[in-house]
Scaffold this motif. Structure first.
Motif, PDB file in Angstrom:
ATOM      1  N   SER A 146      22.851 -24.385 -10.852  1.00  0.00           N
ATOM      2  CA  SER A 146      22.562 -22.953 -10.881  1.00  0.00           C
ATOM      3  C   SER A 146      21.739 -22.536  -9.677  1.00  0.00           C
ATOM      4  O   SER A 146      22.002 -21.503  -9.047  1.00  0.00           O
ATOM      5  CB  SER A 146      21.830 -22.594 -12.180  1.00  0.00           C
ATOM      6  OG  SER A 146      21.445 -21.246 -12.194  1.00  0.00           O
ATOM      7  N   HIS A 147      20.742 -23.340  -9.317  1.00  0.00           N
ATOM      8  CA  HIS A 147      19.914 -23.042  -8.148  1.00  0.00           C
ATOM      9  C   HIS A 147      20.757 -23.072  -6.868  1.00  0.00           C
ATOM     10  O   HIS A 147      20.593 -22.219  -5.983  1.00  0.00           O
ATOM     11  CB  HIS A 147      18.781 -24.056  -8.044  1.00  0.00           C
ATOM     12  CG  HIS A 147      17.752 -23.913  -9.119  1.00  0.00           C
ATOM     13  ND1 HIS A 147      16.756 -24.848  -9.328  1.00  0.00           N
ATOM     14  CD2 HIS A 147      17.559 -22.954 -10.052  1.00  0.00           C
ATOM     15  CE1 HIS A 147      16.001 -24.460 -10.337  1.00  0.00           C
ATOM     16  NE2 HIS A 147      16.468 -23.323 -10.792  1.00  0.00           N
ATOM     17  N   LEU A 148      21.640 -24.064  -6.761  1.00  0.00           N
ATOM     18  CA  LEU A 148      22.483 -24.159  -5.570  1.00  0.00           C
ATOM     19  C   LEU A 148      23.402 -22.943  -5.440  1.00  0.00           C
ATOM     20  O   LEU A 148      23.582 -22.414  -4.343  1.00  0.00           O
ATOM     21  CB  LEU A 148      23.319 -25.441  -5.630  1.00  0.00           C
ATOM     22  CG  LEU A 148      22.612 -26.748  -5.273  1.00  0.00           C
ATOM     23  CD1 LEU A 148      23.514 -27.936  -5.557  1.00  0.00           C
ATOM     24  CD2 LEU A 148      22.168 -26.755  -3.819  1.00  0.00           C
ATOM     25  N   ARG A 149      23.959 -22.507  -6.552  1.00  0.00           N
ATOM     26  CA  ARG A 149      24.844 -21.340  -6.498  1.00  0.00           C
ATOM     27  C   ARG A 149      24.098 -20.098  -6.018  1.00  0.00           C
ATOM     28  O   ARG A 149      24.635 -19.307  -5.234  1.00  0.00           O
ATOM     29  CB  ARG A 149      25.452 -21.100  -7.880  1.00  0.00           C
ATOM     30  CG  ARG A 149      26.604 -22.044  -8.211  1.00  0.00           C
ATOM     31  CD  ARG A 149      27.134 -21.787  -9.595  1.00  0.00           C
ATOM     32  NE  ARG A 149      28.387 -22.495  -9.814  1.00  0.00           N
ATOM     33  CZ  ARG A 149      28.733 -23.052 -10.966  1.00  0.00           C
ATOM     34  NH1 ARG A 149      27.910 -22.979 -12.010  1.00  0.00           N
ATOM     35  NH2 ARG A 149      29.887 -23.666 -11.090  1.00  0.00           N
ATOM     36  N   ARG A 150      22.883 -19.934  -6.489  1.00  0.00           N
ATOM     37  CA  ARG A 150      22.116 -18.758  -6.060  1.00  0.00           C
ATOM     38  C   ARG A 150      21.827 -18.803  -4.565  1.00  0.00           C
ATOM     39  O   ARG A 150      21.752 -17.761  -3.907  1.00  0.00           O
ATOM     40  CB  ARG A 150      20.809 -18.663  -6.853  1.00  0.00           C
ATOM     41  CG  ARG A 150      20.990 -18.187  -8.285  1.00  0.00           C
ATOM     42  CD  ARG A 150      19.702 -17.636  -8.854  1.00  0.00           C
ATOM     43  NE  ARG A 150      18.666 -18.652  -8.950  1.00  0.00           N
ATOM     44  CZ  ARG A 150      18.469 -19.416 -10.034  1.00  0.00           C
ATOM     45  NH1 ARG A 150      19.247 -19.276 -11.100  1.00  0.00           N
ATOM     46  NH2 ARG A 150      17.512 -20.302 -10.058  1.00  0.00           N
ATOM     47  N   LYS A 151      21.668 -19.995  -4.019  1.00  0.00           N
ATOM     48  CA  LYS A 151      21.344 -20.125  -2.602  1.00  0.00           C
ATOM     49  C   LYS A 151      22.581 -20.115  -1.698  1.00  0.00           C
ATOM     50  O   LYS A 151      22.505 -19.663  -0.547  1.00  0.00           O
ATOM     51  CB  LYS A 151      20.553 -21.418  -2.366  1.00  0.00           C
ATOM     52  CG  LYS A 151      19.166 -21.408  -2.981  1.00  0.00           C
ATOM     53  CD  LYS A 151      18.405 -22.696  -2.659  1.00  0.00           C
ATOM     54  CE  LYS A 151      16.989 -22.646  -3.226  1.00  0.00           C
ATOM     55  NZ  LYS A 151      16.196 -23.853  -2.862  1.00  0.00           N
ATOM     56  N   LEU A 152      23.701 -20.618  -2.209  1.00  0.00           N
ATOM     57  CA  LEU A 152      24.873 -20.809  -1.355  1.00  0.00           C
ATOM     58  C   LEU A 152      25.970 -19.774  -1.557  1.00  0.00           C
ATOM     59  O   LEU A 152      26.683 -19.431  -0.605  1.00  0.00           O
ATOM     60  CB  LEU A 152      25.468 -22.202  -1.595  1.00  0.00           C
ATOM     61  CG  LEU A 152      24.588 -23.393  -1.234  1.00  0.00           C
ATOM     62  CD1 LEU A 152      25.239 -24.682  -1.712  1.00  0.00           C
ATOM     63  CD2 LEU A 152      24.330 -23.458   0.257  1.00  0.00           C
ATOM     64  N   ASP A 153      26.145 -19.297  -2.773  1.00  0.00           N
ATOM     65  CA  ASP A 153      27.319 -18.479  -3.081  1.00  0.00           C
ATOM     66  C   ASP A 153      27.052 -16.981  -3.091  1.00  0.00           C
ATOM     67  O   ASP A 153      27.981 -16.194  -3.251  1.00  0.00           O
ATOM     68  CB  ASP A 153      27.904 -18.896  -4.436  1.00  0.00           C
ATOM     69  CG  ASP A 153      28.611 -20.251  -4.360  1.00  0.00           C
ATOM     70  OD1 ASP A 153      28.868 -20.721  -3.235  1.00  0.00           O
ATOM     71  OD2 ASP A 153      28.895 -20.822  -5.413  1.00  0.00           O
ATOM     72  N   THR A 154      25.782 -16.577  -2.936  1.00  0.00           N
ATOM     73  CA  THR A 154      25.475 -15.149  -2.926  1.00  0.00           C
ATOM     74  C   THR A 154      26.168 -14.471  -1.742  1.00  0.00           C
ATOM     75  O   THR A 154      26.022 -14.887  -0.593  1.00  0.00           O
ATOM     76  CB  THR A 154      23.954 -14.934  -2.820  1.00  0.00           C
ATOM     77  OG1 THR A 154      23.327 -15.598  -3.917  1.00  0.00           O
ATOM     78  CG2 THR A 154      23.609 -13.456  -2.879  1.00  0.00           C
ATOM     79  N   ASP A 155      26.944 -13.428  -2.032  1.00  0.00           N
ATOM     80  CA  ASP A 155      27.666 -12.660  -1.008  1.00  0.00           C
ATOM     81  C   ASP A 155      28.695 -13.492  -0.244  1.00  0.00           C
ATOM     82  O   ASP A 155      29.150 -13.109   0.834  1.00  0.00           O
ATOM     83  CB  ASP A 155      26.696 -12.025   0.003  1.00  0.00           C
ATOM     84  CG  ASP A 155      25.712 -11.070  -0.675  1.00  0.00           C
ATOM     85  OD1 ASP A 155      26.129 -10.407  -1.643  1.00  0.00           O
ATOM     86  OD2 ASP A 155      24.561 -10.999  -0.230  1.00  0.00           O
ATOM     87  N   ASN A 156      29.048 -14.664  -0.769  1.00  0.00           N
ATOM     88  CA  ASN A 156      30.061 -15.501  -0.138  1.00  0.00           C
ATOM     89  C   ASN A 156      31.125 -15.872  -1.170  1.00  0.00           C
ATOM     90  O   ASN A 156      30.919 -15.733  -2.383  1.00  0.00           O
ATOM     91  CB  ASN A 156      29.442 -16.799   0.415  1.00  0.00           C
ATOM     92  CG  ASN A 156      28.538 -16.554   1.602  1.00  0.00           C
ATOM     93  OD1 ASN A 156      29.013 -16.154   2.658  1.00  0.00           O
ATOM     94  ND2 ASN A 156      27.247 -16.779   1.438  1.00  0.00           N
ATOM     95  N   ILE A 157      32.263 -16.363  -0.677  1.00  0.00           N
ATOM     96  CA  ILE A 157      33.274 -16.902  -1.588  1.00  0.00           C
ATOM     97  C   ILE A 157      32.675 -18.126  -2.280  1.00  0.00           C
ATOM     98  O   ILE A 157      32.186 -19.042  -1.613  1.00  0.00           O
ATOM     99  CB  ILE A 157      34.540 -17.300  -0.812  1.00  0.00           C
ATOM    100  CG1 ILE A 157      35.173 -16.068  -0.164  1.00  0.00           C
ATOM    101  CG2 ILE A 157      35.536 -18.006  -1.722  1.00  0.00           C
ATOM    102  CD1 ILE A 157      36.311 -16.405   0.767  1.00  0.00           C
ATOM    103  N   PRO A 158      32.688 -18.183  -3.609  1.00  0.00           N
ATOM    104  CA  PRO A 158      32.089 -19.326  -4.313  1.00  0.00           C
ATOM    105  C   PRO A 158      32.760 -20.645  -3.942  1.00  0.00           C
ATOM    106  O   PRO A 158      33.988 -20.727  -3.871  1.00  0.00           O
ATOM    107  CB  PRO A 158      32.322 -18.978  -5.796  1.00  0.00           C
ATOM    108  CG  PRO A 158      32.485 -17.500  -5.821  1.00  0.00           C
ATOM    109  CD  PRO A 158      33.183 -17.152  -4.539  1.00  0.00           C
ATOM    110  N   LEU A 159      31.940 -21.655  -3.698  1.00  0.00           N
ATOM    111  CA  LEU A 159      32.460 -22.979  -3.381  1.00  0.00           C
ATOM    112  C   LEU A 159      32.122 -24.010  -4.457  1.00  0.00           C
ATOM    113  O   LEU A 159      32.758 -25.061  -4.529  1.00  0.00           O
ATOM    114  CB  LEU A 159      31.911 -23.467  -2.038  1.00  0.00           C
ATOM    115  CG  LEU A 159      32.385 -22.714  -0.790  1.00  0.00           C
ATOM    116  CD1 LEU A 159      31.733 -23.301   0.453  1.00  0.00           C
ATOM    117  CD2 LEU A 159      33.896 -22.741  -0.669  1.00  0.00           C
ATOM    118  N   ILE A 160      31.096 -23.749  -5.281  1.00  0.00           N
ATOM    119  CA  ILE A 160      30.713 -24.676  -6.340  1.00  0.00           C
ATOM    120  C   ILE A 160      31.363 -24.215  -7.638  1.00  0.00           C
ATOM    121  O   ILE A 160      31.075 -23.123  -8.131  1.00  0.00           O
ATOM    122  CB  ILE A 160      29.188 -24.744  -6.504  1.00  0.00           C
ATOM    123  CG1 ILE A 160      28.521 -25.152  -5.187  1.00  0.00           C
ATOM    124  CG2 ILE A 160      28.809 -25.735  -7.606  1.00  0.00           C
ATOM    125  CD1 ILE A 160      27.013 -25.112  -5.234  1.00  0.00           C
TER     126      ILE A 160
END
Length: 234
Positions: free
Chosen positions: A206-220
């Protein structure tokens, strides 16, 4: 030592009389894309070194026949200038100094973290092979993770991760596009038993998604009933 190190897999020889340690280091190295062989005695180490021509050696000091210093001396006498990282239970300053002055390139004391050992091996390779050494960068779409500098970027944006977040992301990216179960992630990222508390994986994801996927195409992605994967959505 091969001159085309930027193209060919690194060849690692792991010398330790404790098979579980030698096999663990070799297994992790293979996850890095390296080739790895194991020797459990000094005599076997010299035989493997002659046949395998390693690029770097992890060498235990306390072996059942020849000690690590003798193995190193014989390697050097044979003309092999392969870099050596000592791995040993001896932590006295005199032992460290002896290891380095006898021609070793680094010294790590047991017990140790395998990820730290791999980082030291990469550092020694950079130092001893010069500018031709290829840095280890994992990439999935516009997500990049530099295993040497521990930097993470999504597109043009640097992303700051905790050590645990970094290790979990690195494991997912190394194995991409494979789907990893919570049990696999717990076993690889955490070196102690969580007693089935797989919710810790969900929390870090959940923490990684908030840092990596915000405003981007989700990768996780969560594969329901199976686990997690890093890849572009299909």
């Amino acid at each position: 030592m091969r001159a085309d190190k930027a193209e060919a897999p690194v060849r690692l020889l792991v010398v330790d009389d404790e098979p579980h340690i030698a096999d663990l280091v070799a297994t992790v190295a293979k996850y890095e894309g390296w080739q790895a062989r194991v020797a459990n005695s000094g005599g076997d180490a010299l035989t493997e070194a002659a046949a395998f021509n390693p690029d770097i050696v992890v060498l235990d000091l306390m072996l059942p026949d020849l000690d690590g210093f003798t193995v190193l001396d014989r390697l050097r006498a044979s003309g092999a200038m392969v870099p050596v990282v000592f791995l040993t239970a001896k932590d006295a300053t005199a032992d460290r100094v002896a290891g380095l002055t006898r021609g070793g390139d680094d010294y790590l004391v047991k017990p140790f973290a395998v990820e730290e050992l791999m980082a030291r091996l990469r550092a020694v390779l950079r130092r001893t092979t010069g500018p031709g050494w290829k840095r280890s960068v994992l990439a999935v779409e516009d997500l990049e993770l530099d295993e040497d500098t521990r930097e993470v970027r999504r597109g043009e944006q640097n992303v700051s991760l905790t050590p645990t977040e970094f290790e979990l992301l690195r494991y997912l990216m190394r194995r991409s596009p494979a789907v990893l179960t919570k049990a696999q992630i717990l076993d690889h990222v955490w070196d102690y038993d969580f007693g089935g508390r797989s919710n810790v994986v969900e929390l870090v994801i959940s923490h990684l998604r908030r840092k990596l996927d915000t405003d981007n195409i989700p990768l996780i992605h969560t594969i329901r009933g199976v686990g997690y994967v890093v890849r572009r959505a299909t």
